[in-house]
Design a protein around this motif. Structure first.
Motif, PDB file in Angstrom:
ATOM      1  N   PRO A  77      12.915   8.776  17.952  1.00  0.00           N
ATOM      2  CA  PRO A  77      13.311   8.174  19.104  1.00  0.00           C
ATOM      3  C   PRO A  77      12.635   6.518  18.801  1.00  0.00           C
ATOM      4  O   PRO A  77      12.562   5.735  19.781  1.00  0.00           O
ATOM      5  N   ILE A  78      11.838   6.246  17.803  1.00  0.00           N
ATOM      6  CA  ILE A  78      11.205   5.118  17.549  1.00  0.00           C
ATOM      7  C   ILE A  78      11.547   3.944  16.708  1.00  0.00           C
ATOM      8  O   ILE A  78      11.264   2.916  16.827  1.00  0.00           O
ATOM      9  N   LEU A  79      12.202   4.407  15.910  1.00  0.00           N
ATOM     10  CA  LEU A  79      12.371   3.553  14.483  1.00  0.00           C
ATOM     11  C   LEU A  79      14.027   3.085  14.383  1.00  0.00           C
ATOM     12  O   LEU A  79      14.705   4.111  14.208  1.00  0.00           O
ATOM     13  N   TYR A  80      14.486   1.850  14.612  1.00  0.00           N
ATOM     14  CA  TYR A  80      15.696   1.626  14.185  1.00  0.00           C
ATOM     15  C   TYR A  80      15.794   0.128  13.140  1.00  0.00           C
ATOM     16  O   TYR A  80      14.959  -0.527  13.549  1.00  0.00           O
ATOM     17  N   ILE A  81      16.638   0.297  12.217  1.00  0.00           N
ATOM     18  CA  ILE A  81      16.876  -1.004  11.437  1.00  0.00           C
ATOM     19  C   ILE A  81      18.076  -1.610  11.642  1.00  0.00           C
ATOM     20  O   ILE A  81      19.156  -0.651  11.331  1.00  0.00           O
ATOM     21  N   ILE A  82      18.307  -2.784  11.889  1.00  0.00           N
ATOM     22  CA  ILE A  82      19.283  -3.610  11.984  1.00  0.00           C
ATOM     23  C   ILE A  82      19.536  -4.535  10.702  1.00  0.00           C
ATOM     24  O   ILE A  82      18.541  -5.136  10.601  1.00  0.00           O
ATOM     25  N   ARG A  83      20.756  -4.684  10.204  1.00  0.00           N
ATOM     26  CA  ARG A  83      20.927  -5.779   9.090  1.00  0.00           C
ATOM     27  C   ARG A  83      21.976  -6.787   9.625  1.00  0.00           C
ATOM     28  O   ARG A  83      22.848  -6.256  10.219  1.00  0.00           O
ATOM     29  N   LYS A  84      21.360  -8.112   9.398  1.00  0.00           N
ATOM     30  CA  LYS A  84      22.357  -9.144   9.580  1.00  0.00           C
ATOM     31  C   LYS A  84      23.228  -9.542   8.295  1.00  0.00           C
ATOM     32  O   LYS A  84      22.017  -9.866   7.080  1.00  0.00           O
ATOM     33  N   GLN A  85      24.288  -9.553   8.098  1.00  0.00           N
ATOM     34  CA  GLN A  85      24.925  -9.791   6.620  1.00  0.00           C
ATOM     35  C   GLN A  85      26.277 -10.530   6.936  1.00  0.00           C
ATOM     36  O   GLN A  85      26.795 -10.860   8.127  1.00  0.00           O
ATOM     37  N   GLN A  86      26.746 -11.211   5.877  1.00  0.00           N
ATOM     38  CA  GLN A  86      27.939 -12.016   5.652  1.00  0.00           C
ATOM     39  C   GLN A  86      28.932 -11.062   5.186  1.00  0.00           C
ATOM     40  O   GLN A  86      28.908 -10.704   3.872  1.00  0.00           O
ATOM     41  N   ARG A  87      29.951 -10.819   5.903  1.00  0.00           N
ATOM     42  CA  ARG A  87      31.110  -9.890   5.116  1.00  0.00           C
ATOM     43  C   ARG A  87      32.132 -10.885   4.753  1.00  0.00           C
ATOM     44  O   ARG A  87      32.495 -11.738   5.354  1.00  0.00           O
ATOM     45  N   GLN A  88      32.381 -10.864   3.445  1.00  0.00           N
ATOM     46  CA  GLN A  88      33.549 -11.477   2.767  1.00  0.00           C
ATOM     47  C   GLN A  88      34.852 -10.628   2.568  1.00  0.00           C
ATOM     48  O   GLN A  88      35.915 -11.392   2.499  1.00  0.00           O
ATOM     49  N   SER A  89      34.757  -9.495   2.565  1.00  0.00           N
ATOM     50  CA  SER A  89      35.742  -8.502   2.345  1.00  0.00           C
ATOM     51  C   SER A  89      35.671  -7.048   3.164  1.00  0.00           C
ATOM     52  O   SER A  89      34.310  -6.909   3.298  1.00  0.00           O
ATOM     53  N   PRO A  90      36.393  -6.346   3.202  1.00  0.00           N
ATOM     54  CA  PRO A  90      36.163  -4.847   3.533  1.00  0.00           C
ATOM     55  C   PRO A  90      35.079  -4.023   2.619  1.00  0.00           C
ATOM     56  O   PRO A  90      34.477  -3.222   3.076  1.00  0.00           O
ATOM     57  N   THR A  91      35.119  -4.386   1.374  1.00  0.00           N
ATOM     58  CA  THR A  91      34.138  -3.811   0.475  1.00  0.00           C
ATOM     59  C   THR A  91      32.916  -4.770   0.006  1.00  0.00           C
ATOM     60  O   THR A  91      32.035  -4.090  -0.835  1.00  0.00           O
ATOM     61  N   GLN A  92      33.099  -5.897   0.379  1.00  0.00           N
ATOM     62  CA  GLN A  92      31.995  -6.817  -0.219  1.00  0.00           C
ATOM     63  C   GLN A  92      31.248  -7.660   0.871  1.00  0.00           C
ATOM     64  O   GLN A  92      31.855  -8.351   1.622  1.00  0.00           O
ATOM     65  N   VAL A  93      29.711  -7.515   1.106  1.00  0.00           N
ATOM     66  CA  VAL A  93      29.064  -8.399   1.962  1.00  0.00           C
ATOM     67  C   VAL A  93      27.877  -8.828   1.150  1.00  0.00           C
ATOM     68  O   VAL A  93      27.539  -8.413   0.368  1.00  0.00           O
ATOM     69  N   ILE A  94      27.196  -9.662   1.852  1.00  0.00           N
ATOM     70  CA  ILE A  94      26.022 -10.460   1.418  1.00  0.00           C
ATOM     71  C   ILE A  94      24.867 -10.404   2.480  1.00  0.00           C
ATOM     72  O   ILE A  94      25.154 -11.008   3.623  1.00  0.00           O
ATOM     73  N   PRO A  95      23.666  -9.589   2.169  1.00  0.00           N
ATOM     74  CA  PRO A  95      22.830  -9.460   3.203  1.00  0.00           C
ATOM     75  C   PRO A  95      22.067 -10.676   3.522  1.00  0.00           C
ATOM     76  O   PRO A  95      21.651 -11.246   2.571  1.00  0.00           O
ATOM     77  N   PHE A  96      21.709 -11.162   4.721  1.00  0.00           N
ATOM     78  CA  PHE A  96      20.994 -12.193   5.118  1.00  0.00           C
ATOM     79  C   PHE A  96      19.249 -11.654   5.440  1.00  0.00           C
ATOM     80  O   PHE A  96      18.415 -12.199   4.804  1.00  0.00           O
ATOM     81  N   SER A  97      19.297 -10.761   6.578  1.00  0.00           N
ATOM     82  CA  SER A  97      18.007 -10.503   6.771  1.00  0.00           C
ATOM     83  C   SER A  97      18.077  -9.059   7.540  1.00  0.00           C
ATOM     84  O   SER A  97      18.904  -8.448   7.969  1.00  0.00           O
ATOM     85  N   ASP A  98      16.694  -8.428   7.690  1.00  0.00           N
ATOM     86  CA  ASP A  98      16.640  -7.235   8.445  1.00  0.00           C
ATOM     87  C   ASP A  98      15.691  -7.257   9.486  1.00  0.00           C
ATOM     88  O   ASP A  98      14.717  -8.086   9.310  1.00  0.00           O
ATOM     89  N   TYR A  99      15.949  -6.477  10.497  1.00  0.00           N
ATOM     90  CA  TYR A  99      15.052  -6.363  11.719  1.00  0.00           C
ATOM     91  C   TYR A  99      14.789  -4.872  12.102  1.00  0.00           C
ATOM     92  O   TYR A  99      15.815  -4.010  11.934  1.00  0.00           O
ATOM     93  N   TYR A 100      13.665  -4.747  12.413  1.00  0.00           N
ATOM     94  CA  TYR A 100      13.315  -3.392  12.758  1.00  0.00           C
ATOM     95  C   TYR A 100      12.666  -3.407  14.147  1.00  0.00           C
ATOM     96  O   TYR A 100      12.212  -4.164  14.683  1.00  0.00           O
ATOM     97  N   ILE A 101      13.104  -2.097  14.734  1.00  0.00           N
ATOM     98  CA  ILE A 101      13.038  -2.163  16.190  1.00  0.00           C
ATOM     99  C   ILE A 101      11.781  -0.731  16.278  1.00  0.00           C
ATOM    100  O   ILE A 101      12.260   0.338  15.817  1.00  0.00           O
TER     101      ILE A 101
END
Length: 247
Positions: A77-101
């Protein structure tokens, strides 16, 4: 809950938490917790905000193009990781940054370049501080040269009992020259008395005289010419006796 901060600030040095959400966090509502208006890490122009306003499910994000947030990893119940990314198509994304809680507190994960730059800057700062401190202990004098003078050395010298330094009456060169002269005088004028103990009567010392070499008569004879001596005259013979003639 923290107040909103200027987005121009460095997000790597700040954190955000909403204590009301911490007891009820789970993989199903962690994205809703991350999309709070007071969260400085959340971009309100993302596709998650559009889906939320249209009351759609998160599965519709795969059919959209733009910035989005996804739950990358969860360790309840302590760790969660969220990613911010740029989606260009249903199968192609570009990650920007990660955030951990962690325990409800949100942090931005630093990228590799930031980590290396921070470590190099810390190392250079430590090395520069060491050189500056070492230079503060360095001393120089034209007659002595360079030497180190530490602060703890001053404290030890202050705590030590003060003792008068013995000043040498002469230098090493002067002492060596005096010793040579004294040995020369001692060989020329040997000691005739010695005193076994202070206050006792001096005792004469027998001095062995070296035999004097014989006078050089031969050389003097060579130098002085020998006196001329006249040869003795031969003894005179008596006259022959006269004998009578016989007839």
């Amino acid at each position: 809950m923290m107040a909103s901060v200027d987005l121009r600030d460095n997000l790597l040095g700040i954190s955000w938490v909403d204590s009301g959400w911490v007891p009820i966090l789970n993989p199903g509502n962690v994205l809703d917790y991350f999309s709070e208006r007071s969260n400085p890490f959340y971009d309100r122009t993302c596709n998650n905000e559009v889906v939320k306003m249209q009351r759609l499910t998160l599965e519709h994000l795969n059919q959209m193009v733009g910035v989005e947030y996804i739950l990358l990893h969860a360790q309840e119940p302590i760790l969660y990781i969220i990613r911010k990314q740029q989606r260009q198509s249903p199968t192609q994304v570009i990650p920007f940054s990660d955030y951990y809680i962690i325990a409800g507190v949100v942090y931005q994960a630093p990228d590799l370049g930031t980590v290396i730059g921070s470590r190099v800057l810390s190392a250079v700062h430590g090395i520069q501080s060491a050189f500056d401190e070492a230079m503060s202990y360095c001393r120089y004098h034209p007659s002595k040269g360079y030497w180190w003078h530490f602060k703890d050395q001053e404290e030890r010298e202050k705590n030590k009992p003060k003792s008068k330094k013995k000043e040498e009456p002469s230098s090493l060169f002067q002492r060596q020259r005096v010793d040579t002269l004294l040995l020369d005088l001692r060989s020329k004028f040997p000691q005739t008395f010695y005193q076994p103990k202070p206050g006792e009567k001096p005792i004469p010392v027998e001095v062995k005289k070296e035999p004097e070499p014989p006078p050089e008569t031969g050389k003097q004879e060579e130098r002085e010419p020998a006196p001329k001596t006249t040869a003795p005259a031969p003894p005179s013979k008596p006259p022959p006796e006269k004998r009578a003639r016989t007839q």
